[in-house]
Scaffold this active site. Structure first.
Site, short mmCIF file in Angstrom:
data_model
loop_
_atom_site.label_atom_id
_atom_site.label_comp_id
_atom_site.label_asym_id
_atom_site.label_seq_id
_atom_site.Cartn_x
_atom_site.Cartn_y
_atom_site.Cartn_z
N CYS A 1 34.42 46.75 36.83
CA CYS A 1 35.73 47.33 37.09
C CYS A 1 35.60 48.47 38.07
O CYS A 1 34.93 49.46 37.80
CB CYS A 1 36.38 47.82 35.81
SG CYS A 1 38.08 48.27 36.11
N THR B 1 38.39 42.65 41.06
CA THR B 1 39.17 43.04 42.23
C THR B 1 38.30 43.71 43.29
O THR B 1 37.24 44.28 42.99
CB THR B 1 40.27 44.02 41.83
OG1 THR B 1 39.69 45.11 41.12
CG2 THR B 1 41.30 43.34 40.94
N LYS C 1 30.97 39.28 34.07
CA LYS C 1 31.97 39.30 35.14
C LYS C 1 31.46 40.12 36.31
O LYS C 1 31.20 41.32 36.18
CB LYS C 1 33.29 39.87 34.65
CG LYS C 1 34.35 39.85 35.73
CD LYS C 1 35.72 39.71 35.18
CE LYS C 1 36.75 39.52 36.28
NZ LYS C 1 38.11 39.55 35.75
N GLY D 1 45.45 35.04 37.47
CA GLY D 1 45.70 36.45 37.15
C GLY D 1 47.02 36.92 37.73
O GLY D 1 48.08 36.82 37.12
N THR D 2 46.96 37.39 38.97
CA THR D 2 48.14 37.97 39.61
C THR D 2 49.31 36.99 39.66
O THR D 2 50.47 37.39 39.57
CB THR D 2 47.77 38.46 41.02
OG1 THR D 2 46.64 39.34 40.91
CG2 THR D 2 48.90 39.21 41.67
N GLY E 1 43.21 35.08 43.35
CA GLY E 1 44.37 34.61 44.11
C GLY E 1 44.77 33.17 43.88
O GLY E 1 45.49 32.59 44.71
N ILE F 1 35.97 36.55 40.92
CA ILE F 1 35.60 37.93 41.21
C ILE F 1 36.51 38.89 40.47
O ILE F 1 37.65 38.55 40.16
CB ILE F 1 35.69 38.24 42.74
CG1 ILE F 1 37.10 38.04 43.28
CG2 ILE F 1 34.68 37.43 43.51
CD1 ILE F 1 37.31 38.50 44.73
#
Lengths: 276, 318
Positions: B141, B203, B175, B275-276, B254, B201
């Site tokens: 993170c 971010t 991760k 995710g997003t 993405g 990945i």
């Protein structure tokens, strides 16, 4: 009301909520009316549940969303302004690529919609009067709230503040009596809506407010000084609207709270100076 | 853990010892199952669009997260600077785990320690719970000052695996962060240290400047970029790691469509995570799964495991 949780976490449910259907749905735009500098966009949402005043939706245009320059990408959060017979109305002000695109939608266009989201206004105490205080685009959730209070025979008084007369055209969205203040005095009283609030606030009132953060902070202070309960509909940049991203937090007495699931309506007493 | 009744999707995947109905998961921190149920009701549990649920990252101590603003929209993407708000290990086990255990899919709990000892405590305590199917080690993170260290150094990664591998036989998914000059040595260190799988990945480190003040917009100064803007980078890193290790991979970055998901599988991933895109459409992962099935069929690519296996063979030959 006792809330004891670590910062940033879900509080117990603080207000009424209508659940949203899971996922997003495509809705037809049926009207886009210009009201001063604002756009009042109406969509058909016959399959969706009726929202409560204060709840919001995530909106995106179905086409040309993320066109030139790759923005807007995410949906945008809007309080519902009116909801009647399966038709939802949203009051928009073009301030960036998302609101500009949505404001240009025409009847026949499609919009993606998720909602109703968040918690709405709680009823005022029996026998009390509701004082609705709106500033600028923040008048939107007070329109549906005024309608709901009127339909149930609850006494209410609406106080509105705008920059100038063109913006104050939004006052006509309210069916009952309103008092208006403008910054430049071009219509109504010259001054701030919080000046009206100071004058009209009486013991037994409950304040319901939505507007820019400095206005809401002034409302919070007045409520605290006069020992009157207040419910404030807040705004923050939101990516999802359903608690996933943790992006829309506001600082409260109980730590950070996500406005999308623990708001957007927040008790004035839960905020402290400097929250905005 | 309550498992959904077996119903063949034609997309089943064996992943790090877990039998999954299909290869679409959520990225950690992009779906709060409890908040989703508050918002959408039981449908958010019953129709959960993920084959396994990855929790938001848990730390040892409770965290409030970063000061707002926490979000900035970019062209085709989003910078977030959330700062791992969570109830801490005790709060998670007492309050969240019982609710997450009611989800109809295996539960993967993401943990992050700020030291090896913290990682050890978290792994031991979380893995001991029968509701937990697997753990994801968040070593990447970029939002929290010291959180990126382990995932950016091969030796740190090896030390972490030495610390935690002996604590549980449950699958450990590492991760990976993209914020390194070369991701492969860290991936290899995880594999050599006994990791069961990799996910990538996280971010990409990013920032935004306030148009009004000229100062950094985000409360914490910087954050991490996600969304379609990072997809090509994520795809390249997935292929790179797939070529250098034998571990199964959850590919993400993405993903918006079944075509995007298939790209990751053909870059060597066994599973993918959305995710997003879930922020834009809470039902996005279900659509990605449907479209993935259609894409595999249309291209004669076989089942997801067959497509992954072909891709890995090709990558290892190259």
């Amino acid at each position: 009301m006792s809330v004891e949780l670590e910062p940033g976490l879900s509080a117990p449910e603080q207000g009424p909520r209508t659940l949203a259907p899971f996922g997003r749905r495509l809705c037809r735009v049926v009207a886009n009316e210009r009201i001063g500098p604002y756009d009042l966009v109406a969509v058909e949402d016959e399959s969706g549940p009726a929202p409560l005043a204060g709840q919001f939706y995530m909106l995106a245009a179905a086409r040309a969303w993320g066109g030139d320059g790759g923005r807007p990408h995410l949906g945008r959060a809007f309080s519902v302004c009116r909801a009647r017979d399966g038709r939802l109305e949203f009051l928009l002000e073009a301030i960036g690529p998302g609101t500009e695109r949505l404001g240009h939608m025409a009847p026949g266009d499609d919009a993606w919609l998720v909602g109703p989201l968040g918690i709405g206004f709680r009823d005022p105490a029996p026998g009390g009067r509701a004082l609705l205080v709106g500033g600028g685009i923040g008048v939107a959730p007070l329109v549906i709230w005024a309608d709901a209070l009127q339909a149930r025979g609850m006494p209410a008084l609406t106080l509105l503040g705008f920059r100038s007369a063109p913006y104050a055209e939004a006052a006509r969205l309210f069916e009952g009596e309103t008092a208006v203040a403008t910054d430049d005095g071009s219509t109504g009283r010259q001054g701030l809506v919080t000046d009206l609030l100071e004058e009209r606030l009486a013991p037994g009132d409950e304040v319901f407010a939505c507007g820019p953060p400095p206005m809401l902070e002034a409302v919070r202070r007045i409520c605290a000084a006069r020992a009157v309960p207040g419910q404030l509909a807040l705004e923050a940049g939101m990516a999802c609207g359903f608690g996933a991203c943790f992006g829309c937090v506001v600082r409260t007495r109980h730590g950070y709270r996500r406005l999308c699931v623990d708001g957007p309506v927040v008790a004035a007493a839960d905020l402290e100076e400097g929250w905005e | 853990m309550t498992l959904a009744p077996p119903r063949s999707t034609g997309l089943e995947v064996d992943f790090a010892g877990l039998r999954l109905a299909h290869p679409v998961l959520n990225g950690s921190g992009t779906w709060d199952a409890i908040a989703a149920i508050r918002t959408f009701g039981a449908a958010a549990r019953e129709e959960l669009p993920f084959a396994a649920f990855v929790s938001k990252t848990i730390t040892l101590a409770p965290r409030g997260g970063n000061p707002p603003p926490r979000l900035w929209e970019t062209p085709a993407g989003l910078i977030n600077s959330i700062g791992l708000p969570n109830k801490g290990l005790e709060g998670f086990l007492a309050h969240d785990l019982p609710e997450l255990a009611g989800l109809p899919v295996p539960l993967i709990v993401s943990v992050a320690g700020f030291s090896l000892e913290e990682f050890g405590t978290l792994v031991e305590a979380v893995a001991a719970r029968p509701e937990v199917a697997a753990l994801e080690l968040n070593v990447s993170c970029p939002n929290v000052k010291s959180g990126c260290v382990i995932g950016s150094e091969r030796e740190e990664m090896a030390a972490l695996m030495r610390c935690v591998r002996g604590l549980t036989s449950k699958p450990l998914i590492v991760k990976l962060t993209p914020n390194v000059s070369d991701v492969a040595p860290v991936a290899v260190a995880a594999e050599e240290g006994g990791a069961d799988a990799l996910s990538l990945i996280n971010t990409l480190r990013a920032t935004a400047i306030s148009p009004r003040s000229g100062e950094p917009w985000l409360g914490a100064g910087q954050g991490g970029l996600s969304g379609p803007a990072v997809r090509a980078v994520a795809l390249a890193l997935t292929a790179q790691v797939a070529a250098r290790t034998r571990l199964p991979i959850v590919g993400m970055g993405g993903i918006q469509t079944g075509r995007d998901a298939l790209d990751f599988i053909q870059a060597g991933a066994s599973c993918v995570a959305v995710g997003t895109e879930s922020f834009r459409d809470p039902g996005a992962a279900a659509r990605v799964r449907r479209e993935l099935g259609q894409e595999l069929h249309a291209r004669g690519a076989g089942s997801p495991p067959q497509a992954t296996s072909l891709a890995r063979e090709r990558l290892h030959r190259a």
